[in-house]
Design an enzyme around this catalytic site. Sequence first.
Site, mmCIF file in Angstrom:
data_model
loop_
_atom_site.group_PDB
_atom_site.id
_atom_site.type_symbol
_atom_site.label_atom_id
_atom_site.label_comp_id
_atom_site.label_asym_id
_atom_site.label_seq_id
_atom_site.Cartn_x
_atom_site.Cartn_y
_atom_site.Cartn_z
ATOM 1 N N HIS A 158 -25.571 27.501 -17.368
ATOM 2 C CA HIS A 158 -24.579 28.374 -18.002
ATOM 3 C C HIS A 158 -25.050 28.929 -19.336
ATOM 4 C CE1 HIS A 158 -21.104 27.605 -15.281
ATOM 5 N NE2 HIS A 158 -21.899 26.601 -14.927
ATOM 6 N N ASP A 366 -26.085 33.739 -26.477
ATOM 7 C CA ASP A 366 -25.043 33.220 -25.593
ATOM 8 C C ASP A 366 -25.464 33.440 -24.145
ATOM 9 O OD1 ASP A 366 -22.539 32.142 -24.945
ATOM 10 O OD2 ASP A 366 -21.521 33.351 -26.457
HETATM 11 C C1 GDG Z 1 -20.614 28.372 -21.778
HETATM 12 C C2 GDG Z 1 -21.737 29.304 -22.264
HETATM 13 C C3 GDG Z 1 -20.939 31.058 -20.656
HETATM 14 C C4 GDG Z 1 -11.679 29.855 -26.384
HETATM 15 N N1 GDG Z 1 -10.776 29.569 -27.338
HETATM 16 C C5 GDG Z 1 -9.639 29.287 -26.706
HETATM 17 C C6 GDG Z 1 -9.848 29.406 -25.331
HETATM 18 N N2 GDG Z 1 -11.118 29.755 -25.154
HETATM 19 C C7 GDG Z 1 -11.734 30.010 -23.846
HETATM 20 C C8 GDG Z 1 -12.091 31.478 -23.699
HETATM 21 C C9 GDG Z 1 -13.179 31.416 -22.635
HETATM 22 C C10 GDG Z 1 -13.826 30.053 -22.896
HETATM 23 O O1 GDG Z 1 -12.942 29.302 -23.710
HETATM 24 C C11 GDG Z 1 -15.132 30.188 -23.673
HETATM 25 O O2 GDG Z 1 -16.117 30.675 -22.813
HETATM 26 P P1 GDG Z 1 -17.449 31.349 -23.356
HETATM 27 O O3 GDG Z 1 -18.165 31.928 -22.185
HETATM 28 O O4 GDG Z 1 -17.101 32.385 -24.355
HETATM 29 O O5 GDG Z 1 -18.266 30.218 -24.115
HETATM 30 P P2 GDG Z 1 -18.755 28.652 -23.890
HETATM 31 O O6 GDG Z 1 -17.627 27.722 -24.011
HETATM 32 O O7 GDG Z 1 -19.844 28.464 -24.872
HETATM 33 O O8 GDG Z 1 -19.327 28.589 -22.393
HETATM 34 C C12 GDG Z 1 -21.324 30.773 -22.121
HETATM 35 C C13 GDG Z 1 -19.930 30.024 -20.140
HETATM 36 O O9 GDG Z 1 -20.402 28.686 -20.355
HETATM 37 C C14 GDG Z 1 -19.646 30.206 -18.647
HETATM 38 O O10 GDG Z 1 -20.817 30.194 -17.894
HETATM 39 O O11 GDG Z 1 -20.339 32.343 -20.596
HETATM 40 O O12 GDG Z 1 -22.392 31.621 -22.504
HETATM 41 O O13 GDG Z 1 -22.074 29.017 -23.623
HETATM 42 O O14 GDG Z 1 -12.647 31.411 -21.351
HETATM 43 O O15 GDG Z 1 -10.961 32.194 -23.338
HETATM 44 N N3 GDG Z 1 -8.884 29.199 -24.399
HETATM 45 C C15 GDG Z 1 -7.643 28.850 -24.867
HETATM 46 N N4 GDG Z 1 -7.373 28.684 -26.194
HETATM 47 C C16 GDG Z 1 -8.334 28.905 -27.152
HETATM 48 O O16 GDG Z 1 -8.057 28.742 -28.353
HETATM 49 N N5 GDG Z 1 -6.663 28.640 -23.984
#
Ligand code: GDG
Length: 474
Positions: A158, A366
């Site tokens: 990921h 990322d």
């Molecule tokens: C890893 C990789 C890759 C965030 N704050 C809140 C909240 N979130 C949710 C977002 C989103 C998720 O968390 C974060 O996903 P990301 O993709 O931005 O980042 P990582 O956690 O680092 O994920 C990344 C991912 O895996 C999938 O393969 O895209 O590159 O690092 O869904 O909405 N959700 C809620 N409250 C918050 O305050 N409910």
Amino acid sequence: MSRLIVISNRVPMPEKNGTAPAGGLAVALQAALEEHGGVWMGWSGKSSGTREPSPLHLTERGNITYAVTDLTKTDVEEYYHGFANRVLWPICHYRLDLAEYARKEMAGYFRVNRFFAQRLAPLIKPDDVLWVHDYHLIPLAAELRQMGFKNKIGFFLHIPWPPADVLFAMPVHEEIMRGLSHYDLVGFQTDHDLENFRGCLVREGFGNAIGDGLFTSNGRTFKGDFYSIGIETAAFAEYARKAANSVMVRKARQSMENRDLIIGVDRLDYSKGITQRIDAYESFINRNPAYQGKVTYLQITPKSRSEVPEYEQMQRMVAEQAGRVNGALGAVDWVPIRYINRSIGRPVLAGLYRLAKVGLVTPLRDGMNLVAKEFVAAQDPKDPGVLVLSRFAGAARALKGSLLVNPYDVEGTGNAIARAISMGLEERIERWRGMMDHLLVHDVKRWCDEFLDDLVSDQPLEGPENSRASHAQT
Ligand code: GDG
């Protein structure tokens, strides 16, 4: 396809009332598990202290079995906080300066992977297809192969895969590279990650790229490709449309007092570029004083990995920085940055994305970044906001309608914020439409289906290790 077994560090357990957990990835994998029947195995998130963890804890929901195990305190320390989050995470995000190598933590990482394999083994049937997720579990297939399992095993990373010169600074890079060769399919987020992987394999003589997406290494032949993860686009768009009228989101809108909303949403992590982003916002206001008192930047940053010292430090740093900018730029009737250091509910989040005129997604590195995709999906088609996106996020490979920035260039990012906030409706619609059409087609279900189709498709895989007679399968 036969039964599916998903293995990931953490398992999104079903709610007691049987409802599915929120989050696109969990929903997509859950759907695949429901379709084929299967098992989702991982760490419970709990420590058994100094005692040996009790047997796997099994929860049945329909045709899915959730199987979780506790880990000892030492295992959590060495495998999770240690090697996974203080070595692999920074290395894969190109942060050699933050990687801390301790031999006992590296040993703990491999030991826990062996432990996962031992706990999983009795649940595996000969035709099961296994799908292992993320950097915590790279050596899992090697452990299972050693136990004699010949099942199809796929791996999806990921996070980014770094170039050879970065990876090879890690003392155990050989074991990590060898670990990947035991999978039948290794999936990355983007073509750049795949290219970096090819470089690591070929340049240092670990193996060869033999064409058609096939690699040889360690006596095995395996496939490598990229599968950009998506979200549940249509469902999220509908969710945001409804959420925009919720009480919480209406209250938020009122509190904005007609100011334009700029939003950032990130787990508190140094890879997300939050401090550079705050600097960019400050630069935007300083260079465009007409926007003083006219915009509000809301940064939502739930805590993560607080046990790792870099994260604890960062928590203090971001809070101080937001306070400093508010002190320097704010007025009695205007707070330039609203900083929330905890998680907020998914419906409110969706509604806030839709309310925002600008989404700031500016990680330094990322794998993909789902926030960028959620922001786009949440927009009002008649009056969409603008996405300012880091060129170093995997999402930048596809979201061409965003304003791409280099997050290290604070002034450049500040200029992009100015351009985004003043962009005319026609251009905003055109940019948004292209991205939304892409996301509707390339959603998380498609990601899941494409990976699994490629994993089970019967391409001839040759090599002494692939054809070795099976033994000890249970
Ligand atoms: C890893 C990789 C890759 C965030 N704050 C809140 C909240 N979130 C949710 C977002 C989103 C998720 O968390 C974060 O996903 P990301 O993709 O931005 O980042 P990582 O956690 O680092 O994920 C990344 C991912 O895996 C999938 O393969 O895209 O590159 O690092 O869904 O909405 N959700 C809620 N409250 C918050 O305050 N409910």
